[in-house]
Motif scaffolding. Structure first.
Motif, short mmCIF file in Angstrom:
data_model
loop_
_atom_site.label_atom_id
_atom_site.label_comp_id
_atom_site.label_asym_id
_atom_site.label_seq_id
_atom_site.Cartn_x
_atom_site.Cartn_y
_atom_site.Cartn_z
N MET A 1 66.99 4.27 35.33
CA MET A 1 66.15 3.30 36.04
C MET A 1 65.49 2.37 35.02
SD MET A 1 63.20 3.98 38.87
CE MET A 1 64.46 4.59 40.00
N PRO A 2 65.49 1.05 35.27
CA PRO A 2 64.90 0.13 34.30
C PRO A 2 63.40 0.34 34.16
CG PRO A 2 65.40 -0.99 36.37
CD PRO A 2 66.01 0.36 36.46
N ASN A 3 62.87 -0.08 33.02
CA ASN A 3 61.44 0.02 32.79
C ASN A 3 60.68 -0.94 33.71
OD1 ASN A 3 61.25 1.92 30.50
ND2 ASN A 3 62.46 0.37 29.44
N VAL A 4 59.50 -0.53 34.13
CA VAL A 4 58.63 -1.41 34.90
C VAL A 4 58.12 -2.53 34.00
CG1 VAL A 4 56.46 -1.52 36.19
CG2 VAL A 4 57.98 0.43 36.49
N ILE A 5 57.81 -2.17 32.75
CA ILE A 5 57.38 -3.15 31.74
C ILE A 5 58.24 -2.97 30.49
CG2 ILE A 5 55.49 -3.81 30.18
CD1 ILE A 5 53.56 -3.03 32.41
N ASP A 6 58.73 -4.07 29.96
CA ASP A 6 59.54 -4.04 28.74
C ASP A 6 59.16 -5.23 27.87
OD1 ASP A 6 61.43 -3.84 26.75
OD2 ASP A 6 63.12 -3.51 28.12
N LYS A 26 57.19 -0.24 26.30
CA LYS A 26 58.04 0.11 27.44
C LYS A 26 57.29 1.12 28.29
CE LYS A 26 62.62 -0.68 25.38
NZ LYS A 26 62.13 -1.43 24.21
N VAL A 27 57.21 0.83 29.59
CA VAL A 27 56.53 1.72 30.52
C VAL A 27 57.45 1.95 31.71
CG1 VAL A 27 54.49 2.11 31.95
CG2 VAL A 27 54.29 0.77 29.84
N GLY A 28 57.69 3.22 32.02
CA GLY A 28 58.61 3.56 33.09
C GLY A 28 57.93 3.81 34.42
N GLN A 29 58.74 4.04 35.43
CA GLN A 29 58.22 4.30 36.78
C GLN A 29 57.41 5.59 36.79
OE1 GLN A 29 61.23 4.68 39.78
NE2 GLN A 29 59.77 5.05 41.43
N LEU A 161 53.51 -1.11 40.66
CA LEU A 161 52.67 -1.16 39.46
C LEU A 161 51.23 -1.43 39.86
CD1 LEU A 161 52.20 -1.41 36.36
CD2 LEU A 161 52.88 -3.81 36.56
N ILE A 162 50.30 -0.61 39.32
CA ILE A 162 48.87 -0.85 39.49
C ILE A 162 48.24 -1.05 38.12
CG2 ILE A 162 46.67 0.26 40.10
CD1 ILE A 162 47.92 1.36 42.56
N HIS A 184 45.45 9.03 38.74
CA HIS A 184 46.49 9.93 38.23
C HIS A 184 47.33 10.48 39.37
CE1 HIS A 184 45.93 10.55 33.83
NE2 HIS A 184 44.74 10.03 34.08
N THR A 185 46.71 10.76 40.50
CA THR A 185 47.46 11.22 41.67
C THR A 185 48.44 10.15 42.13
OG1 THR A 185 45.63 12.62 42.41
CG2 THR A 185 47.26 12.00 44.07
N VAL A 186 47.99 8.90 42.13
CA VAL A 186 48.87 7.78 42.51
C VAL A 186 50.09 7.73 41.59
CG1 VAL A 186 49.02 5.26 42.59
CG2 VAL A 186 47.02 6.43 43.55
N ALA A 187 49.87 7.93 40.29
CA ALA A 187 50.98 7.91 39.34
C ALA A 187 51.95 9.06 39.59
CB ALA A 187 50.45 7.95 37.91
N ARG A 188 51.42 10.24 39.87
CA ARG A 188 52.30 11.38 40.14
C ARG A 188 53.16 11.15 41.37
NH1 ARG A 188 47.68 14.30 38.36
NH2 ARG A 188 46.95 14.57 40.51
N GLU A 189 52.69 10.30 42.26
CA GLU A 189 53.46 9.99 43.47
C GLU A 189 54.49 8.89 43.24
OE1 GLU A 189 50.36 9.18 46.25
OE2 GLU A 189 49.93 11.30 46.62
N GLY A 190 54.57 8.38 41.99
CA GLY A 190 55.65 7.46 41.64
C GLY A 190 55.27 6.04 41.30
#
Length: 219
Positions: A1-6, A26-29, A161-162, A184-190
């Protein structure tokens, strides 16, 4: 999967001055990333560059598959609709209720079906524990409650992205902890979450990948 930020060897200008240079990021999903640094180190400028509010002067910069070095003005609103932003100063509309603040955003971003709007508002308010405060105006809410409404606003369009710019800066420690825990919960949910902060106690309490803005670069 491509990076959200590159970002590759990116330089950021603000008011014709170099704010940050040689940024490789680089930041992933679903990642949670802290951006830390002193006041004036470029944290906010970096976050603003992600939604094309601060220009990328050079390098390769992609956010959600948009090329920021060549993005057209007419495409910027579409990029921003995919990014939820949590501000330190809330930026809620003071003349309307929490519910109507959220309704305003949905209508502004193209939602038209009243039942769908009401359902989505109910869902996000429930997710941040504010479903019983939806009729209150901002001045009737505590700082922590207002920030929860701001997070609900950021979640409305289910963004991938938030960006959270010092989201706990105006909150007491206990409330700040609950806000960061929820992000952090939001991130764990994807959902990818990038949070700028200078509160190292929160970084230590809720550890995640941490990058430092210093000497006009990011490391």
């Amino acid at each position: 999967m491509p990076n959200v930020i590159d970002y590759r060897d990116v330089t950021i200008h603000r008011n014709s001055l170099i704010t940050l240079k040689h940024i490789d990021l680089k930041v992933g999903q679903g990642e949670f990333v802290y951006i830390i640094g002193k006041v004036g180190s470029g944290k906010s400028s970096l976050l603003k560059s992600f939604y094309a509010d601060v220009p990328v002067a050079s390098g390769s910069a992609r956010v959600l598959d948009y090329d920021l070095s060549s993005i057209r003005s007419r495409d910027i609103p579409y990029l921003r609709r995919q990014i939820g932003i949590v501000f330190q100063d809330f930026r809620l509309l003071t003349d309307r209720s929490a519910e109507d603040n959220l309704r305003f955003v949905l209508r502004a971003t193209g939602w038209t079906d009243r039942a769908e709007i009401d359902e989505r508002i109910s869902d996000v308010l429930k997710s941040v524990g504010m479903e019983n405060k939806k009729y209150k105006k901002p001045h009737e809410l505590s700082g922590g409650e207002q920030q929860r409404i701001v997070i609900a606003r950021a979640l409305l369009n289910k963004p991938p992205l938030i960006l959270a710019d010092e989201p706990t800066g105006n909150l007491d420690p206990s409330t700040g902890e609950s806000i960061v825990s929820y992000l952090h919960t939001v991130a764990r949910e994807g959902t990818t979450v990038i949070m700028a902060t200078h509160n190292m106690s929160l970084v230590e309490q809720f550890p995640a990948r941490t990058l430092i803005c210093s000497q006009r670069t990011l490391r």
